[in-house]
Design an enzyme around this catalytic site. Sequence first.
Site, PDB file in Angstrom:
ATOM      1  N   ASN A  10       0.868  -1.182   0.000  1.00  0.00           N
ATOM      2  CA  ASN A  10       0.000   0.000   0.000  1.00  0.00           C
ATOM      3  C   ASN A  10       0.903   1.230   0.000  1.00  0.00           C
ATOM      4  O   ASN A  10       1.491   1.563   1.022  1.00  0.00           O
ATOM      5  CB  ASN A  10      -0.880  -0.037   1.263  1.00  0.00           C
ATOM      6  CG  ASN A  10      -1.707   1.219   1.445  1.00  0.00           C
ATOM      7  OD1 ASN A  10      -1.792   2.061   0.545  1.00  0.00           O
ATOM      8  ND2 ASN A  10      -2.320   1.359   2.615  1.00  0.00           N
ATOM      9  N   LYS A  12       0.052   4.250  -0.318  1.00  0.00           N
ATOM     10  CA  LYS A  12      -0.621   5.438   0.228  1.00  0.00           C
ATOM     11  C   LYS A  12      -0.401   6.626  -0.704  1.00  0.00           C
ATOM     12  O   LYS A  12      -0.364   6.434  -1.920  1.00  0.00           O
ATOM     13  CB  LYS A  12      -0.141   5.690   1.666  1.00  0.00           C
ATOM     14  CG  LYS A  12      -0.247   4.421   2.531  1.00  0.00           C
ATOM     15  CD  LYS A  12      -0.055   4.637   3.981  1.00  0.00           C
ATOM     16  CE  LYS A  12      -0.196   3.299   4.701  1.00  0.00           C
ATOM     17  NZ  LYS A  12      -0.096   3.414   6.157  1.00  0.00           N
ATOM     18  N   HIS A  94      -9.551   1.306   4.902  1.00  0.00           N
ATOM     19  CA  HIS A  94      -8.289   1.484   5.631  1.00  0.00           C
ATOM     20  C   HIS A  94      -8.527   2.483   6.767  1.00  0.00           C
ATOM     21  O   HIS A  94      -9.320   3.418   6.617  1.00  0.00           O
ATOM     22  CB  HIS A  94      -7.217   1.999   4.668  1.00  0.00           C
ATOM     23  CG  HIS A  94      -5.846   2.000   5.276  1.00  0.00           C
ATOM     24  ND1 HIS A  94      -5.444   2.965   6.170  1.00  0.00           N
ATOM     25  CD2 HIS A  94      -4.807   1.135   5.151  1.00  0.00           C
ATOM     26  CE1 HIS A  94      -4.201   2.682   6.560  1.00  0.00           C
ATOM     27  NE2 HIS A  94      -3.795   1.582   5.957  1.00  0.00           N
ATOM     28  N   GLU A  96      -6.917   4.909   7.748  1.00  0.00           N
ATOM     29  CA  GLU A  96      -6.680   6.309   7.381  1.00  0.00           C
ATOM     30  C   GLU A  96      -7.894   6.890   6.651  1.00  0.00           C
ATOM     31  O   GLU A  96      -8.195   8.069   6.791  1.00  0.00           O
ATOM     32  CB  GLU A  96      -5.395   6.409   6.539  1.00  0.00           C
ATOM     33  CG  GLU A  96      -4.161   6.192   7.416  1.00  0.00           C
ATOM     34  CD  GLU A  96      -2.956   5.599   6.707  1.00  0.00           C
ATOM     35  OE1 GLU A  96      -2.906   5.606   5.472  1.00  0.00           O
ATOM     36  OE2 GLU A  96      -2.047   5.118   7.429  1.00  0.00           O
ATOM     37  N   GLU A 164      -5.512  -4.742  10.646  1.00  0.00           N
ATOM     38  CA  GLU A 164      -4.497  -3.709  10.827  1.00  0.00           C
ATOM     39  C   GLU A 164      -4.791  -2.918  12.103  1.00  0.00           C
ATOM     40  O   GLU A 164      -5.607  -1.986  12.089  1.00  0.00           O
ATOM     41  CB  GLU A 164      -4.502  -2.742   9.635  1.00  0.00           C
ATOM     42  CG  GLU A 164      -4.140  -3.388   8.326  1.00  0.00           C
ATOM     43  CD  GLU A 164      -3.510  -2.386   7.365  1.00  0.00           C
ATOM     44  OE1 GLU A 164      -2.449  -2.712   6.817  1.00  0.00           O
ATOM     45  OE2 GLU A 164      -4.055  -1.285   7.198  1.00  0.00           O
ATOM     46  N   GLY A 170       2.522   2.257  10.746  1.00  0.00           N
ATOM     47  CA  GLY A 170       3.538   3.298  10.603  1.00  0.00           C
ATOM     48  C   GLY A 170       4.272   3.653  11.883  1.00  0.00           C
ATOM     49  O   GLY A 170       4.954   4.675  11.954  1.00  0.00           O
ATOM     50  N   SER A 208       3.335  -2.152  10.331  1.00  0.00           N
ATOM     51  CA  SER A 208       4.769  -2.259  10.621  1.00  0.00           C
ATOM     52  C   SER A 208       5.373  -3.624  10.273  1.00  0.00           C
ATOM     53  O   SER A 208       6.278  -4.105  10.953  1.00  0.00           O
ATOM     54  CB  SER A 208       5.050  -1.902  12.094  1.00  0.00           C
ATOM     55  OG  SER A 208       4.691  -0.552  12.341  1.00  0.00           O
TER      56      SER A 208
HETATM   57  P1  PGA Z   1       2.844   0.279   7.595  1.00  0.00           P
HETATM   58  O1  PGA Z   1       1.358   0.538   7.003  1.00  0.00           O
HETATM   59  O2  PGA Z   1       3.339  -1.012   7.001  1.00  0.00           O
HETATM   60  O3  PGA Z   1       3.638   1.473   7.105  1.00  0.00           O
HETATM   61  O4  PGA Z   1       2.721   0.228   9.072  1.00  0.00           O
HETATM   62  C1  PGA Z   1       0.474  -0.542   6.801  1.00  0.00           C
HETATM   63  C2  PGA Z   1      -0.820  -0.042   6.228  1.00  0.00           C
HETATM   64  O5  PGA Z   1      -1.295   1.030   6.647  1.00  0.00           O
HETATM   65  O6  PGA Z   1      -1.417  -0.692   5.362  1.00  0.00           O
END
Ligand code: PGA
Length: 248
Positions: A10, A12, A94, A96, A164, A170, A208
């Site tokens: 992803n 983003k 997601h 976000e 998640e 992140g 992560s």
């Molecule tokens: P990350 O994000 O691997 O940077 O923690 C995962 C995601 O939001 O899909």
Amino acid sequence: MEPRKLAAGNWKMNGDLAALGQIDALLAGAGDAACDVLICPPATLIHPMVARVGSADLLVGGQDCHAKDAGAHTGDISARQLRDIGASHVILGHSERRADHGETDADVAAKAGAAQAAGLIAIICVGETEDQRDQGRTLEVIAEQLAGSLPQGATAAYTVLAYEPVWAIGTGRTPTVAQIAEVHALLRDKLTARLDDGAQVTLLYGGSVKPANAAEIFAIPNVDGALVGGASLKAEDFAPIISALAAA
Ligand code: PGA
């Protein structure tokens, strides 16, 4: 039949045309991998990435879609439009998008229904916040999100679930093996109760994931792959994650 294994990146809101070079290195190692490999770049890069991949074995997806096929929805993209330019998957719900755009479980279910109707595989994301985990509400929150976000008529062929935890995205922090196993067992139970082919739905862990922890995560029961943010941006990080999944 076992669920299909999937390593999903992803990107983003990261990447420009120059970043497409990252997929060349992935393409070199793709094809013989015993798992599907998917990149979901920003919408601007979906078509150029599909063109660059050509007939190679790398899937390209979107990060969101609208629930309607077409109409007066400025700035939005429909599932059919994503399919039209060669996307195979779309990430939906997601955290976000839930946080930044107020998306509800009902919104996610409507989008996932549209994705399914357009022939796109919906990667439906669920996950608890740190407060919810601290309050001991993780399983209740996940069960509620899953119940509300899964569309009518969902099938394993068009559905992927991604767990998640919001606090792990992140941050460099990951749940323990036992915590991931507990949530993935719940997802599998709920999916097999609701869908005839729930045992075949691919279940991803996300938050992560990096080369150093990938093998340990992929050894957890009911973890069929990963949704990877930061570590999917560079082939040198994503390639070892794909290899770890192929070997799991
Ligand atoms: P990350 O994000 O691997 O940077 O923690 C995962 C995601 O939001 O899909």
